[in-house]
Design a protein around this motif. Structure first.
Motif, short mmCIF file in Angstrom:
data_model
loop_
_atom_site.label_atom_id
_atom_site.label_comp_id
_atom_site.label_asym_id
_atom_site.label_seq_id
_atom_site.Cartn_x
_atom_site.Cartn_y
_atom_site.Cartn_z
N TYR A 249 2.05 -4.38 -8.59
CA TYR A 249 0.67 -4.56 -8.14
C TYR A 249 0.73 -5.52 -6.95
CZ TYR A 249 -0.97 -2.20 -12.33
OH TYR A 249 -1.20 -1.26 -13.30
N SER A 268 1.60 0.89 0.08
CA SER A 268 1.14 1.72 -1.04
C SER A 268 2.20 2.71 -1.52
CB SER A 268 -0.13 2.48 -0.63
OG SER A 268 0.15 3.46 0.35
N GLN A 269 3.26 2.91 -0.74
CA GLN A 269 4.35 3.78 -1.18
C GLN A 269 5.12 3.16 -2.35
OE1 GLN A 269 6.90 4.77 2.14
NE2 GLN A 269 5.16 5.01 3.53
N HIS A 272 0.59 -0.23 -6.38
CA HIS A 272 -0.87 -0.31 -6.25
C HIS A 272 -1.21 -1.47 -5.31
CE1 HIS A 272 -5.07 -0.09 -7.46
NE2 HIS A 272 -5.04 -1.40 -7.64
N VAL A 273 -2.00 -1.21 -4.27
CA VAL A 273 -2.28 -2.21 -3.22
C VAL A 273 -3.76 -2.56 -3.20
CG1 VAL A 273 -2.13 -2.76 -0.77
CG2 VAL A 273 -0.38 -1.33 -1.83
N GLN A 274 -4.04 -3.84 -3.15
CA GLN A 274 -5.41 -4.32 -2.95
C GLN A 274 -5.41 -5.39 -1.86
OE1 GLN A 274 -7.91 -5.21 -6.36
NE2 GLN A 274 -6.38 -4.32 -7.73
#
Length: 429
Positions: A249, A268-269, A272-274
């Motif tokens: 994450y 994002s590869q 999960h990216v925020q």
């Protein structure tokens, strides 16, 4: 004569019991831990180190070296083993990117304050040396009782000087800060027998956005890596790949103007990216104070593992750190105040030392309301360094205090009077 002997025997027994009691108490006293040197900090002798209001305390000193020492002394009394750190982290005072990444090392099981080395990594300042002696770190049991971590490109002469103090050292270095994040990530993975699935990402060219992440990492010790204007460097790719078979994450501490959407797509590869919201470092710090991402990790197929990222504070009863982002050497070592003691989250002022509007609005949200004395909660702030003016401290103190019932009643009364005046006016019309 026989009666006399009968009287003497209880006296022998009494003397024997008393002697055994003295021996027992003496042995117990000898086992007491030695008392350390008293701290030379008081509001009477060193007013510049600790200035108090009802809801704030300013921690400051003549320079950044002494200020880092003040942070250490605030948390670790070092009077006995129970209040000594496990180790101390030494960083260069001209290498902010490495220092920011190093805050994750301060977390358990290391449990360490951060102090400075000067002279391009060649000089152990006298203030730092004295604090090392005062602290007398216990040693990190999981790392062969290492007492001092010497981080970054620091000269061997500093290592030798620390070891002359009879302190056991470990050096963690790399050729640049980006490479250092990978080296440190591997070291902590070995120490904890795992790679953290939570990974914070910051831009190597916009470090001021990473201050809230550094403060959190001193508190929680999650993963950390850098990106550049050209994208995701190989070292960061390897950091993320090593989380396999679970994906990480990833939380990005930079607005789109610093880390563009193309770089976000690259990240994002791997997981999960925020992006943490906020267009300025000040706004991002406030958003991070209220941010919370909860759920479970990707390991739930094998065994439930919870995820809870961010302070997530939207109610009163908390502690915070207020710092001016202009000098990273005041901000980054303060992570020890997030790690131990108050567990405070970080809020940033404007460069001039004033509270930003975002901070004012947020502090209004967590401002305590009066309740029963046994249930009353309070807020408290550590004001860091000298670059925050007294006017800002007074404003902060007012925002942190419990709302005054008399003020609220007066405001309500004023409103009622206005309504009465308006009604009277309407009647006249």
């Amino acid at each position: 004569m026989e009666g006399g002997r009968d009287v003497i025997k209880p006296l022998y027994t009494l003397f024997a019991v008393a002697a055994l009691a003295v021996i027992f108490i003496s042995g117990y006293v000898l086992l007491w831990e030695p008392q350390g040197e008293p701290l030379d900090i008081s509001t009477a002798q060193n007013e510049n180190l600790l200035e108090l209001t009802g809801s704030t305390a300013r921690l400051s000193a003549e320079d950044h070296i002494q200020t880092a020492t003040v942070y250490s002394q605030t948390i670790y009394a070092a009077a006995q083993d129970k209040d000594r750190p496990g180790a101390v982290v030494l960083v260069r005072d001209d290498d902010p990117a490495t220092a920011i990444a190093t805050t994750r090392l301060q977390h358990m099981p290391v449990n360490a304050p951060m102090l400075f080395v000067t002279g391009n990594g060649t000089v152990l300042p006298e203030e730092t040396r004295k604090e090392l002696e005062r602290l007398g770190p216990e040693g990190v049991m999981m790392d062969n009782n290492v007492q001092v971590y010497i981080v970054g490109d620091i000269d061997r002469s500093v290592v030798d000087e620390v070891e002359k103090l009879k302190l056991k050292t470990r050096t963690i270095r790399a050729s640049n800060p980006i490479e250092f994040t990978e080296v440190l990530d591997e070291y902590i993975a070995v120490l904890e027998s795992d790679h953290r699935q939570i990974v914070f990402v910051a831009s190597i060219d916009a470090l001021e956005y990473a201050y809230p992440a550094a403060s959190w990492n001193a508190h929680m010790g999650d993963g950390f890596a850098y990106v550049t204007p050209d994208g995701v460097p190989e070292e960061t790719r390897r950091i993320l790949e090593k989380r396999w078979p679970y994906y990480p994450y990833i939380y990005v501490f930079a607005p789109s103007s610093v880390v563009d959407n193309e770089t976000m797509a690259e990240l994002s590869q791997y997981g999960h990216v925020q992006r943490i919201p906020g267009s300025t470092p000040q706004e991002m710090a406030v958003r991070w104070a209220g941010y919370k991402d909860s759920g479970h990790m990707t390991s739930w197929l094998v065994g439930y593992k919870s995820r809870s990222v961010g302070w997530g504070y939207a109610e009163p009863g908390h502690n915070l750190l207020l710092a001016n982002p202009e000098d990273w050497r005041t901000v980054v070592p303060s992570g020890v105040l997030s790690h131990m003691g108050k567990h405070g989250f970080l809020i940033l002022t404007e460069p001039g030392g004033e509270l930003p509007d975002a901070a004012r609005s947020y502090l209004q949200v967590i401002k305590p309301e009066p309740t029963y004395p046994s249930q009353q909660v309070f807020n408290f702030a550590w004001v860091l360094g000298r670059d925050i003016n007294n006017e800002t401290v007074r404003e902060l103190d007012e925002l942190l205090r419990v709302s005054s019932p008399s003020t609220r009643n007066n405001n309500s009364l004023t409103g009622m009077e206005n309504e009465t005046d308006n009604s009277a006016g309407m009647v006249v019309i």
